[in-house]
Design an enzyme around this catalytic site. Structure first.
Site, short mmCIF file in Angstrom:
data_model
loop_
_atom_site.label_atom_id
_atom_site.label_comp_id
_atom_site.label_asym_id
_atom_site.label_seq_id
_atom_site.Cartn_x
_atom_site.Cartn_y
_atom_site.Cartn_z
N HIS A 192 -11.12 -6.55 15.83
CA HIS A 192 -11.73 -5.36 16.45
C HIS A 192 -12.09 -4.28 15.44
O HIS A 192 -12.68 -3.26 15.80
CB HIS A 192 -10.85 -4.80 17.57
CG HIS A 192 -9.63 -4.05 17.13
ND1 HIS A 192 -9.61 -2.68 17.11
CD2 HIS A 192 -8.41 -4.45 16.75
CE1 HIS A 192 -8.39 -2.27 16.71
NE2 HIS A 192 -7.65 -3.34 16.49
N CYS A 208 -2.84 6.56 15.41
CA CYS A 208 -1.47 6.34 15.86
C CYS A 208 -0.64 7.60 15.67
O CYS A 208 0.20 7.94 16.48
CB CYS A 208 -0.83 5.20 15.08
SG CYS A 208 -1.97 3.87 14.73
C1 LIG Z 1 -6.07 -1.18 12.72
C2 LIG Z 1 -5.19 -1.49 11.58
C3 LIG Z 1 -4.04 -2.28 11.74
C4 LIG Z 1 -3.61 -2.81 13.09
O1 LIG Z 1 -4.49 -3.77 13.57
P1 LIG Z 1 -4.37 -4.33 15.07
O2 LIG Z 1 -5.23 -5.52 15.09
O3 LIG Z 1 -4.87 -3.24 15.94
O4 LIG Z 1 -2.94 -4.66 15.31
C5 LIG Z 1 -3.29 -2.56 10.62
N1 LIG Z 1 -3.63 -2.10 9.41
C6 LIG Z 1 -4.72 -1.34 9.21
C7 LIG Z 1 -5.05 -0.87 7.84
C8 LIG Z 1 -5.53 -1.02 10.29
O5 LIG Z 1 -6.61 -0.25 10.09
#
Ligand SMILES: *Cc1c(COP(=O)(O)O)cnc(C)c1O
Length: 404
Positions: A204, A329
């Site tokens: 995503h 977050c």
């Molecule tokens: C978005 C993100 C995550 C988490 O990814 P998810 O697929 O939403 O669990 C982890 N590390 C970084 C650097 C991100 O930008």
């Protein structure tokens, strides 16, 4: 005229590319087989689609299909990599090196492991958010089993010297894991030339669906082993049990193949828009760029607004413009971003920061609108309250919290 609201939060998530969605749809209603069903056509066609996706993901990062483990996203891939290595290599050592500016998926996993007897070194960063390779060298011990660093920072876009980190890890026979969630699809990531042993990515963040990602695990020079964290039917080489999310995996594969084709063309266009946005906003007095101006993702601009109350700033713009303050977050907790604080920004200055993250659908009109809106809102807030006057006259009791 730009259509409102404007989405400048592409580091939090990206819209699904319609071509990705179209590729996924038949796998919900028509080819709905379980990729682990070995005795009928439904299973075989699901498995064949998963195999293609595995190849597409591998190709984008210079890996081979067998080295890709599908997960529910980058968070799970990070957990699997770090816990999996810590448990598998426990006889070799119990020391992990990471940094203070990791995504919470990495930081929280490391803090969890500390409670289980793992020793973790958190490398500091300078005011641009960069680590020092000398610090990294100095942190290595005979017990070090893993170096875990982010590839490109989600909040500031700062790109770490991945090739150099990989070389240091290799020289010392230490495994190197990188959270490349923000880098894949934006930068030419290659696990071979960068000596990466494990890598996390997420669909995503590159115009694919939510809830699917992958962990790359090197099979040769060295052959990396990990302890499974999800136990059950033995899917994914026994490393990640659970029925595969076939439509999601197909979408991830398609997103990776689109990214592989688009790499040559879309970053320069995004960078031109980002640079224009950045120049426009930094023209406002007492605004500061957060991150490494040179080694940075082309789509991000993280800017602190000095002597502007963060709540007023957000209230003023969020109806029209979708952005993050700190990280998506961290913003719920009201705490200043740990990344900006690690870079030495004062707490209030860190809170009064906005991350603008552009994407492949960003337009010139949107950039122009955002520059004007931000300028108007910041100017109005500074004119209304005493904060600005007190700040520039050195009268603030919490002056150190606004330190640059
Ligand atoms: C978005 C993100 C995550 C988490 O990814 P998810 O697929 O939403 O669990 C982890 N590390 C970084 C650097 C991100 O930008």
């Amino acid at each position: 005229m730009a259509v409102l609201p404007i989405y400048f939060d592409n580091n939090a998530t990206t819209p699904c590319d319609p071509r990705v969605l179209e590729t996924m749809l038949p796998f919900f209603t028509k080819h709905y087989g379980n990729a682990a069903s070995k005795h009928h056509n439904f299973g075989w066609s699901a498995e064949a689609a998963v195999d293609i996706a595995r190849e597409q993901v591998a190709t984008l990062i210079g890996a081979t299909a067998k080295e890709i483990v599908f997960t529910s996203g980058a968070t799970e891939a990070v957990n699997l990599a770090i816990k999996g290595v810590a448990e598998m290599y426990a006889v070799k050592g119990n020391h992990i090196i990471t940094t203070t500016v990791e995504h919470s998926a990495v930081l929280d996993t490391c803090r969890y492991l500390e409670k289980k007897g793992i020793e973790v070194t958190y490398l500091p960063v300078d005011k641009n958010g960069q680590i020092s390779l000398t610090d990294l060298q100095a942190a290595i011990k005979p017990t070090t089993i893993l170096i875990a660093t982010i590839y490109a920072n989600n909040e500031t876009g700062t790109i770490f010297p991945i090739k150099e980190i990989g070389a240091i890890a290799k020289q010392n026979s230490i495994l190197f894991f990188t959270d490349a969630t923000q880098a894949v699809g934006k930068l030419p990531v290659n696990v071979i030339s960068d000596d990466i042993d494990l890598l996390a990515l997420s669909a995503h963040k590159l115009y694919g669906p939510k809830g699917v990602g992958a962990l790359y695990v090197r099979r040769k020079n060295p052959r990396v082993q990990i302890q499974a964290q999800m136990l059950g039917g033995g899917h994914e080489n026994g490393w990640r049990s659970g029925t595969l999310n076939v439509p999601g995996i197909v979408g991830l594969g398609k997103a990776c193949s689109l990214a592989a084709n688009g790499l040559q063309t879309y970053p320069p266009q995004i960078q031109a828009l980002r640079d224009k946005l950045e120049a426009g906003i930094l023209a406002i007095p007492e605004t500061y760029l957060n991150g490494d101006k040179l080694n940075r993702l082309s789509n991000v601009s993280n800017i602190s607004f000095r002597y502007v109350a963060h709540q007023a700033l957000l209230t003023g713009i969020t109806k029209d413009i979708a952005v993050s303050s700190g990280s998506a977050c961290a913003s719920a907790s009201g705490q200043p971003s740990h990344v900006l604080v690690a870079m030495g920004r004062g707490k209030q200055l860190a809170k009064s920061s906005i991350r603008f993250s552009l994407g492949i659908y960003t337009t010139d009109e949107e950039v122009a609108y955002v520059i004007k809106k931000i300028t108007d809102v910041v100017t109005a807030i500074r004119a209304e309250g005493p904060l600005w006057q007190m700040g520039i006259n050195n009268q603030l009791p919490d002056a150190e919290e606004w330190v640059i």
